[in-house]
Design an enzyme around this catalytic site. Structure first.
Site, mmCIF file in Angstrom:
data_model
loop_
_atom_site.group_PDB
_atom_site.id
_atom_site.type_symbol
_atom_site.label_atom_id
_atom_site.label_comp_id
_atom_site.label_asym_id
_atom_site.label_seq_id
_atom_site.Cartn_x
_atom_site.Cartn_y
_atom_site.Cartn_z
ATOM 1 N N ARG A 43 -8.723 -0.317 4.890
ATOM 2 C CA ARG A 43 -7.848 0.690 4.283
ATOM 3 C C ARG A 43 -6.514 0.068 3.878
ATOM 4 N NH1 ARG A 43 -7.583 6.274 7.473
ATOM 5 N NH2 ARG A 43 -6.194 6.604 5.700
ATOM 6 N N ASP A 95 4.682 0.492 11.978
ATOM 7 C CA ASP A 95 3.434 -0.098 11.448
ATOM 8 C C ASP A 95 3.232 -1.530 11.895
ATOM 9 O OD1 ASP A 95 3.442 1.602 8.216
ATOM 10 O OD2 ASP A 95 3.022 2.267 10.256
ATOM 11 N N CYS A 112 -4.632 12.319 12.335
ATOM 12 C CA CYS A 112 -5.401 11.077 12.263
ATOM 13 C C CYS A 112 -5.316 10.421 13.641
ATOM 14 C CB CYS A 112 -4.855 10.180 11.173
ATOM 15 S SG CYS A 112 -3.268 9.517 11.619
ATOM 16 N N ARG A 115 0.392 14.333 12.898
ATOM 17 C CA ARG A 115 0.865 14.143 11.520
ATOM 18 C C ARG A 115 1.192 15.501 10.876
ATOM 19 N NH1 ARG A 115 -0.934 8.994 9.955
ATOM 20 N NH2 ARG A 115 0.720 8.995 8.399
ATOM 21 N N LYS A 132 0.850 -1.210 0.000
ATOM 22 C CA LYS A 132 0.000 0.000 0.000
ATOM 23 C C LYS A 132 0.877 1.249 0.000
ATOM 24 C CE LYS A 132 -1.785 1.455 4.043
ATOM 25 N NZ LYS A 132 -1.412 2.838 4.412
ATOM 26 N N ASN A 133 1.918 1.245 0.843
ATOM 27 C CA ASN A 133 2.728 2.457 1.019
ATOM 28 C C ASN A 133 3.772 2.649 -0.073
ATOM 29 O OD1 ASN A 133 1.148 2.950 3.194
ATOM 30 N ND2 ASN A 133 2.652 2.335 4.730
HETATM 31 C C1 EPZ Z 1 4.330 6.827 6.205
HETATM 32 O O1 EPZ Z 1 3.597 7.886 6.800
HETATM 33 C C2 EPZ Z 1 3.367 5.648 6.117
HETATM 34 N N1 EPZ Z 1 2.232 6.000 5.269
HETATM 35 C C3 EPZ Z 1 2.881 5.276 7.523
HETATM 36 O O2 EPZ Z 1 2.068 4.116 7.396
HETATM 37 C C4 EPZ Z 1 4.096 4.924 8.384
HETATM 38 O O3 EPZ Z 1 3.671 4.659 9.693
HETATM 39 C C5 EPZ Z 1 5.085 6.090 8.380
HETATM 40 O O4 EPZ Z 1 5.446 6.436 7.017
HETATM 41 C C6 EPZ Z 1 6.372 5.767 9.133
HETATM 42 O O5 EPZ Z 1 6.951 4.628 8.568
HETATM 43 C C7 EPZ Z 1 2.397 5.986 3.913
HETATM 44 O O6 EPZ Z 1 3.474 5.698 3.408
HETATM 45 C C8 EPZ Z 1 1.192 6.316 3.103
HETATM 46 P P1 EPZ Z 1 6.541 10.094 8.388
HETATM 47 P P2 EPZ Z 1 4.241 9.380 6.856
HETATM 48 O O7 EPZ Z 1 6.448 11.373 7.639
HETATM 49 O O8 EPZ Z 1 4.982 9.657 5.597
HETATM 50 C C9 EPZ Z 1 6.630 13.164 11.962
HETATM 51 C C10 EPZ Z 1 0.192 2.741 7.748
HETATM 52 O O9 EPZ Z 1 -0.270 2.212 8.770
HETATM 53 N N2 EPZ Z 1 6.609 14.193 10.907
HETATM 54 O O10 EPZ Z 1 7.753 9.229 8.223
HETATM 55 O O11 EPZ Z 1 3.175 10.309 7.271
HETATM 56 C C11 EPZ Z 1 5.294 12.432 12.048
HETATM 57 O O12 EPZ Z 1 4.377 13.158 12.851
HETATM 58 C C12 EPZ Z 1 0.679 4.185 7.787
HETATM 59 O O13 EPZ Z 1 0.315 2.161 6.635
HETATM 60 C C13 EPZ Z 1 6.803 15.530 11.256
HETATM 61 O O14 EPZ Z 1 6.995 15.858 12.426
HETATM 62 O O15 EPZ Z 1 5.273 9.182 8.065
HETATM 63 C C14 EPZ Z 1 5.673 11.131 12.676
HETATM 64 O O16 EPZ Z 1 5.770 11.301 14.081
HETATM 65 C C15 EPZ Z 1 0.475 4.819 9.155
HETATM 66 N N3 EPZ Z 1 6.760 16.474 10.276
HETATM 67 C C16 EPZ Z 1 7.076 10.869 12.104
HETATM 68 O O17 EPZ Z 1 7.553 12.134 11.612
HETATM 69 C C17 EPZ Z 1 6.554 16.147 8.962
HETATM 70 O O18 EPZ Z 1 6.554 17.055 8.095
HETATM 71 C C18 EPZ Z 1 7.070 9.862 10.948
HETATM 72 O O19 EPZ Z 1 6.266 10.402 9.938
HETATM 73 C C19 EPZ Z 1 6.352 14.792 8.622
HETATM 74 C C20 EPZ Z 1 6.384 13.830 9.611
#
Ligand code: EPZ
Length: 416
Positions: free
Chosen positions: A396, A305, A117, A122, A23-24
């Site tokens: 999802r 995840d 979410c 996020r 998915k990701n």
């Molecule tokens: C991706 O989300 C995945 N989703 C998530 O999977 C996964 O948990 C996550 O990466 C971490 O591996 C998709 O790929 C669609 P991040 P993403 O930006 O890109 C903080 C699932 O269950 N952050 O690496 O949103 C954020 O709040 C989903 O399949 C900032 O602070 O993850 C989090 O604490 C859930 N500022 C951490 O970084 C930003 O601008 C990791 O977020 C962006 C992120």
């Protein structure tokens, strides 16, 4: 009345399952289809709510998409709008990485602030900081983000945190931007390398994904491609846990063992025999499991995840486990539901202490995608019947999970 799963625990899982595309990986690859007018064909794409929502977003922007089984085709030639549809953006948090491709195609992008979410705020500050480094002028007002990329240029970007989405957004914004863009402290997840592979299959010149430094040499245009994204390592990890908690055995054909090292190590520590081969990954469980300590981190550390699923496994282990969630600030929604099933869990900030034992069936609610998966795993091993509500959240990220489990010997039904 919303749909729910009714699961009768105590059945040993045994058999094999085919891995769908991740998915990701599919979500950012669908966004990247905006970077060419040619047709793109994607194989092995599961029927998931998040993927169908991404297709709806592309169509709203003027693209044509089609699904034939697990084969998706996308044609962005008709894409005429750089404005993301509000309503759909809210349903799909990951639509935020449409900014990069919209800027790549139109040199403009208007997106709405994605809602937080269930697992945390996020924020998107790293996305915006990275795009500003590329010379994008970004104005935020009334919940909308207006990006003007008319003066975009290659840049050397350092991410404060290896954000998956921010890395993807910056990569996609840079692909058609002249010069060499460097992304430092980039996320190293396999899905990033897959996005690089897809963009290069379209004629892009991206290298370094998987290491912490990604180099993007801008090209004038991209052509179409046929691509098979990597298998879903989280679906694979979830099904391995299902066999582990039921004392069963499972063979996952098409699973990528190399992308799941941290999870396989923990399943071995729990007492399972895990084999990796060209064909995929297989596991056999001793029935009684040992406690394990889990410390989530960006890849290649233990994936956030899989934290919920491992907590369910720890609830059934003989001893005390400690799980620390270092990536998201609010990702223990499954704990209270597991306690309803008799789990002994103590939460302190980002640390959960789990004292394993037996679980009993109960009526529980999925609070987010992976929390829902954790409750299904717990139900498979619990004494008696469990009803898991809000299964649309599970849909999802898992295609017909109850059917996959039933084919492996579980008693799992979807009811209204
Ligand atoms: C991706 O989300 C995945 N989703 C998530 O999977 C996964 O948990 C996550 O990466 C971490 O591996 C998709 O790929 C669609 P991040 P993403 O930006 O890109 C903080 C699932 O269950 N952050 O690496 O949103 C954020 O709040 C989903 O399949 C900032 O602070 O993850 C989090 O604490 C859930 N500022 C951490 O970084 C930003 O601008 C990791 O977020 C962006 C992120």
């Amino acid at each position: 009345m919303a749909e729910f799963f009714r699961i009768t625990g105590g059945r040993r899982l045994s058999g094999r399952a085919e891995m769908p595309a991740a998915k990701n990986a599919v979500l950012p690859i669908l966004a990247a289809c905006l970077l060419t007018d040619d047709a793109v064909a994607l194989d092995n794409c599961p029927l998931l709510e998040d993927i169908e929502n991404m297709r709806r977003i592309l169509e709203k922007l003027g693209c044509r998409t089609e699904r034939a089984g697990r084969r998706l085709t996308v044609r962005a030639a008709g894409a005429a709008s750089h404005e993301m549809p509000d309503a759909l953006s809210k349903t799909l948090r990951s639509s935020i990485f449409m900014m990069g491709p919209l800027l790549g195609r139109f040199r403009r992008a208007t997106v709405t602030y994605p809602g937080g979410c269930e697992i945390g705020l996020r924020p998107i500050d790293l996305h915006l900081k990275g795009l500003r480094a590329l010379g994008v002028d970004i104005r935020e007002a009334h919940g909308r983000i207006e990006c003007d990329g008319s003066h975009m240029r290659a840049a050397d970007v350092l991410l404060d945190f290896p954000s998956v989405g921010a890395t993807e957004n910056i990569m996609m914004a840079a692909v058609l931007t002249p010069g060499e863009t460097v992304i430092r402290n980039a996320a190293r997840e396999p899905e990033i390398a897959d996005l690089q592979g897809f963009v290069n299959a379209m004629g892009g010149r991206v290298s370094g994904a998987g290491s912490g430094i990604i180099r993007v040499r801008g090209v004038d245009s991209l052509h179409g491609a046929a691509y098979r994204p990597i298998p879903d390592r989280i679906t694979a990890g979830t099904l391995l846990c299902a066999a582990a908690v039921t004392g069963g055995e499972i063979a996952l054909s098409g699973a990528c063992g190399d992308c799941m090292d941290a999870v396989l190590v923990k399943l071995r520590e729990a007492g399972c025999a895990v084999e990796e081969s060209e064909a995929g990954v297989s596991l056999s469980s001793p029935g009684h499991l040992k406690p394990v300590d889990v410390f989530t981190q960006p890849y290649p550390g233990f994936p956030t995840d899989m934290q919920a699923q491992m907590m369910a496994l720890c609830c059934l282990a003989n001893g005390t486990s400690i799980l620390v969630e270092n990536v998201f600030e609010n990702r223990f929604n499954h704990a209270a539901q597991l306690v309803r099933m008799g789990a002994d869990i103590t939460i302190h900030h980002r640390t959960a202490v789990v004292r394993g034992g037996r679980l009993t069936g109960a009526r529980v609610q999925a609070k987010d995608l992976r929390a829902g998966a954790a409750l299904v795993l717990a139900a498979l091993a619990a004494d008696g019947v469990t009803e898991v509500e809000q299964v649309h959240l599970i849909d999802r990220g898992y295609e017909k999970l109850e059917e996959t489990l039933t084919a492996l010997g579980a008693s799992a039904r979807r009811l209204n």
